[in-house]
Design an enzyme around this catalytic site. Structure first.
Site, PDB file in Angstrom:
ATOM      1  N   ARG A 117      -6.385  -4.247  -3.098  1.00 40.87           N
ATOM      2  CA  ARG A 117      -6.087  -4.674  -1.709  1.00 40.87           C
ATOM      3  C   ARG A 117      -6.702  -6.024  -1.328  1.00 40.87           C
ATOM      4  O   ARG A 117      -7.065  -6.249  -0.169  1.00 40.87           O
ATOM      5  CB  ARG A 117      -6.501  -3.598  -0.702  1.00 40.87           C
ATOM      6  CG  ARG A 117      -5.783  -2.276  -0.908  1.00 40.87           C
ATOM      7  CD  ARG A 117      -4.298  -2.343  -0.580  1.00 40.87           C
ATOM      8  NE  ARG A 117      -3.620  -1.112  -0.923  1.00 40.87           N
ATOM      9  CZ  ARG A 117      -2.882  -0.927  -2.044  1.00 40.87           C
ATOM     10  NH1 ARG A 117      -2.707  -1.930  -2.912  1.00 40.87           N
ATOM     11  NH2 ARG A 117      -2.304   0.215  -2.288  1.00 40.87           N
ATOM     12  N   SER A 155      -2.914   2.174   7.738  1.00 40.42           N
ATOM     13  CA  SER A 155      -4.239   2.726   7.458  1.00 40.42           C
ATOM     14  C   SER A 155      -5.302   1.776   7.980  1.00 40.42           C
ATOM     15  O   SER A 155      -5.294   0.587   7.658  1.00 40.42           O
ATOM     16  CB  SER A 155      -4.436   2.893   5.950  1.00 40.42           C
ATOM     17  OG  SER A 155      -3.488   3.798   5.459  1.00 40.42           O
ATOM     18  N   GLU A 165      -9.132  -2.396   6.203  1.00 38.08           N
ATOM     19  CA  GLU A 165      -8.090  -3.198   5.583  1.00 38.08           C
ATOM     20  C   GLU A 165      -7.541  -4.172   6.637  1.00 38.08           C
ATOM     21  O   GLU A 165      -7.254  -5.335   6.364  1.00 38.08           O
ATOM     22  CB  GLU A 165      -6.998  -2.227   5.131  1.00 38.08           C
ATOM     23  CG  GLU A 165      -5.839  -2.841   4.463  1.00 38.08           C
ATOM     24  CD  GLU A 165      -4.901  -1.779   3.873  1.00 38.08           C
ATOM     25  OE1 GLU A 165      -5.306  -0.612   3.687  1.00 38.08           O
ATOM     26  OE2 GLU A 165      -3.752  -2.144   3.616  1.00 38.08           O
TER      27      GLU A 165
HETATM   28  C1  LIG Z   1       2.964   1.755   9.645  1.00 41.14           C
HETATM   29  C2  LIG Z   1       2.282   0.904   8.618  1.00 41.14           C
HETATM   30  C3  LIG Z   1       2.128   1.361   7.328  1.00 41.14           C
HETATM   31  C4  LIG Z   1       1.505   0.564   6.353  1.00 41.14           C
HETATM   32  N1  LIG Z   1       1.404   1.060   5.082  1.00 41.14           N
HETATM   33  C5  LIG Z   1       0.833   0.303   4.117  1.00 41.14           C
HETATM   34  C6  LIG Z   1       0.734   0.779   2.774  1.00 41.14           C
HETATM   35  O1  LIG Z   1       1.153   1.892   2.457  1.00 41.14           O
HETATM   36  N2  LIG Z   1       0.172  -0.028   1.856  1.00 41.14           N
HETATM   37  C7  LIG Z   1      -0.284  -1.286   2.167  1.00 41.14           C
HETATM   38  O2  LIG Z   1      -0.760  -1.991   1.270  1.00 41.14           O
HETATM   39  N3  LIG Z   1      -0.214  -1.764   3.430  1.00 41.14           N
HETATM   40  C8  LIG Z   1       0.328  -1.011   4.416  1.00 41.14           C
HETATM   41  N4  LIG Z   1       0.398  -1.480   5.694  1.00 41.14           N
HETATM   42  C9  LIG Z   1      -0.189  -2.789   6.011  1.00 41.14           C
HETATM   43  C10 LIG Z   1       0.821  -3.951   5.992  1.00 41.14           C
HETATM   44  O3  LIG Z   1       2.128  -3.473   6.113  1.00 41.14           O
HETATM   45  C11 LIG Z   1       0.765  -4.792   4.718  1.00 41.14           C
HETATM   46  O4  LIG Z   1      -0.532  -5.296   4.485  1.00 41.14           O
HETATM   47  C12 LIG Z   1       1.756  -5.970   4.847  1.00 41.14           C
HETATM   48  O5  LIG Z   1       2.037  -6.432   3.579  1.00 41.14           O
HETATM   49  C13 LIG Z   1       1.293  -7.099   5.710  1.00 41.14           C
HETATM   50  O6  LIG Z   1       2.352  -8.029   5.830  1.00 41.14           O
HETATM   51  P1  LIG Z   1       2.571  -8.849   7.172  1.00 41.14           P
HETATM   52  O7  LIG Z   1       3.666  -9.820   6.917  1.00 41.14           O
HETATM   53  O8  LIG Z   1       2.761  -7.940   8.313  1.00 41.14           O
HETATM   54  O9  LIG Z   1       1.179  -9.609   7.254  1.00 41.14           O
HETATM   55  P2  LIG Z   1       0.283  -9.922   8.556  1.00 41.14           P
HETATM   56  O10 LIG Z   1      -0.196  -8.628   9.131  1.00 41.14           O
HETATM   57  O11 LIG Z   1       1.023 -10.838   9.460  1.00 41.14           O
HETATM   58  O12 LIG Z   1      -0.922 -10.678   7.894  1.00 41.14           O
HETATM   59  C14 LIG Z   1      -1.851  -9.982   7.090  1.00 41.14           C
HETATM   60  C15 LIG Z   1      -2.770 -11.019   6.453  1.00 41.14           C
HETATM   61  O13 LIG Z   1      -1.982 -11.830   5.590  1.00 41.14           O
HETATM   62  C16 LIG Z   1      -2.031 -13.210   6.011  1.00 41.14           C
HETATM   63  N5  LIG Z   1      -0.680 -13.736   5.760  1.00 41.14           N
HETATM   64  C17 LIG Z   1       0.496 -13.215   6.175  1.00 41.14           C
HETATM   65  N6  LIG Z   1       1.517 -13.944   5.680  1.00 41.14           N
HETATM   66  C18 LIG Z   1       0.959 -14.951   4.955  1.00 41.14           C
HETATM   67  C19 LIG Z   1       1.491 -16.038   4.191  1.00 41.14           C
HETATM   68  N7  LIG Z   1       2.816 -16.254   4.062  1.00 41.14           N
HETATM   69  N8  LIG Z   1       0.613 -16.888   3.592  1.00 41.14           N
HETATM   70  C20 LIG Z   1      -0.729 -16.716   3.687  1.00 41.14           C
HETATM   71  N9  LIG Z   1      -1.278 -15.689   4.387  1.00 41.14           N
HETATM   72  C21 LIG Z   1      -0.438 -14.809   5.001  1.00 41.14           C
HETATM   73  C22 LIG Z   1      -2.480 -13.198   7.452  1.00 41.14           C
HETATM   74  O14 LIG Z   1      -3.183 -14.368   7.778  1.00 41.14           O
HETATM   75  C23 LIG Z   1      -3.406 -11.969   7.468  1.00 41.14           C
HETATM   76  O15 LIG Z   1      -4.685 -12.319   6.971  1.00 41.14           O
HETATM   77  C24 LIG Z   1       1.016  -0.711   6.690  1.00 41.14           C
HETATM   78  C25 LIG Z   1       1.168  -1.189   7.999  1.00 41.14           C
HETATM   79  C26 LIG Z   1       1.793  -0.399   8.958  1.00 41.14           C
HETATM   80  C27 LIG Z   1       1.976  -0.931  10.348  1.00 41.14           C
END
Ligand SMILES: Cc1cc2nc3c(=O)[nH]c(=O)nc-3n(C[C@H](O)[C@H](O)[C@H](O)COP(=O)(O)OP(=O)(O)OC[C@H]3O[C@@H](n4cnc5c(N)ncnc54)[C@H](O)[C@@H]3O)c2cc1C
Length: 333
Positions: A179, A229, A304
């Site tokens: 992670r 989570s 996380e």
């Molecule tokens: C209902 C739910 C279930 C989930 N289940 C899981 C799961 O099973 N497993 C899991 O691993 N995660 C899970 N997550 C967490 C999340 O979905 C993942 O971490 C997801 O990949 C984050 O993507 P995002 O585009 O929303 O990133 P954001 O939340 O917008 O950003 C997360 C981090 O990444 C950075 N970031 C985003 N995009 C970029 C980019 N293009 N370049 C550089 N930095 C960037 C941001 O600055 C921040 O630090 C869950 C979330 C929710 C709401």
């Protein structure tokens, strides 16, 4: 909260991108958790070149810049963010599939990409079925399920560093671990990602995806805003105490409320927004859980989810919770 944005910041950003530039934007309507004050500006580039240009011009300016995807792993501060959010999202979400290779822009939606690769007869990221967000966010967090991470499939990425210089970065230089990746804590933007997948049978892969989605829908509280989570699973703790959700439930904290936030009744590792929650409400619950579980089990759980401060510091949410409630830790820990 920022009331007014300098005119020169507006013109600087409008020169850098053809995509959307908005000022003094509410974050509670943007964020997955429906929490947050206002951001001074949100900019959505339409290409890697534009994203690099935004970073280049912001390197000369005093305001902080932070890259976001779909905010599914972020907690915004209810006081807002006094800087520029660069959203790598729907305007940068194209992909193509050639043989086993997927070339994707970092704003590609994970649920759409997982299904499209399965339909194309490719396996390898099926474990990410049901994970919301963008490919860039998933790569930065090395996210996935079943203890797998997307990093295993990443061949290389195209990244813009904080000076807006574009670089191809190969798998071995991305520092993937459970992670996390070595891009965390940097201003760098992930703009494109190349994945190498393995052949599979499309119909069987779709069945697997649907089974994962059904299992997640039964387990997780999808009816209320949340950020997935809250706490990371720690292997040493898992082998003795079990998963974070179980540890929180056994500590009697399921359903505990603070303001508009609640430890989910359905799954204790989720904190849901019942309406009107602030970042303080969520962070207080995080501090309470850490303190109580640590006292009962001896294990300290880390988050996380990442918290964005008004000044642009992006940190795992537990660090901010510890800072705001040091006494809660010492009095109960
Ligand atoms: C209902 C739910 C279930 C989930 N289940 C899981 C799961 O099973 N497993 C899991 O691993 N995660 C899970 N997550 C967490 C999340 O979905 C993942 O971490 C997801 O990949 C984050 O993507 P995002 O585009 O929303 O990133 P954001 O939340 O917008 O950003 C997360 C981090 O990444 C950075 N970031 C985003 N995009 C970029 C980019 N293009 N370049 C550089 N930095 C960037 C941001 O600055 C921040 O630090 C869950 C979330 C929710 C709401």
């Amino acid at each position: 909260m920022v009331e007014a944005v300098a005119v020169d910041l507006a013109s600087t950003l409008r020169e850098a991108v053809t995509g959307s530039v908005r000022f003094n934007e509410p974050l509670d309507t943007l964020s997955r958790w429906r929490i947050g004050g206002r951001a001074a500006a949100i900019v959505e580039p339409s290409s890697a070149t534009e994203a690099a240009a935004v970073l280049r011009v912001m390197a000369e300016r005093p305001e902080p810049i932070v890259v976001i995807g779909e905010t599914s792993n972020m907690l915004f501060d209810s006081r807002g963010f006094d800087g520029v959010l660069m959203r790598v999202g729907p305007r940068m979400s194209e992909w193509s599939i050639e043989g086993r290779r997927v070339h994707a822009e970092a704003g590609a939606s994970i649920p759409e990409l997982v299904r499209a690769t399965a339909e194309a007869g490719l396996s390898g990221i099926i474990h990410a079925a049901g994970v919301p967000g963008t490919l860039g966010g998933l790569v930065l967090m090395n996210g996935g399920t079943q203890r797998k991470g997307i990093g295993e499939q990443v061949v290389r990425t195209l990244i813009a560093n904080e000076r807006g210089e574009l670089h191809a970065v190969r798998h071995d230089d991305l520092g993937f671990a459970y992670r996390t990746s070595n891009l965390q804590g940097q201003t760098a933007a992930i703009l494109e990602v190349e994945l190498e997948l393995v052949p599979g049978e499309p119909a069987a892969l779709i069945v697997d995806i649907d089974a994962i989605l059904a299992e997640r829908a039964a387990k997780f509280p999808f009816d209320l805003p949340n950020c997935g989570s809250t706490f990371l699973s720690n292997p040493a703790m898992y082998s003795i105490v079990g998963a974070p959700g179980r540890a929180i439930e056994e500590a009697g904290l399921k359903s505990v409320r603070r303001g508009g936030a609640q430890i989910s009744e359905k799954h204790a590792n989720f904190i849901v927004n019942l309406g009107g929650a602030t970042d303080n409400d969520v962070l207080w619950l995080i501090a309470l859980v850490r303190t109580t579980v640590q006292a009962r089990t001896g294990f300290t759980m880390d988050c996380e989810v990442r918290h964005l401060s008004p000044d642009g510091r992006m940190r795992p949410a537990h660090e901010v919770a510890d800072e705001r409630w040091p006494d809660l830790r010492s009095s109960e820990g």
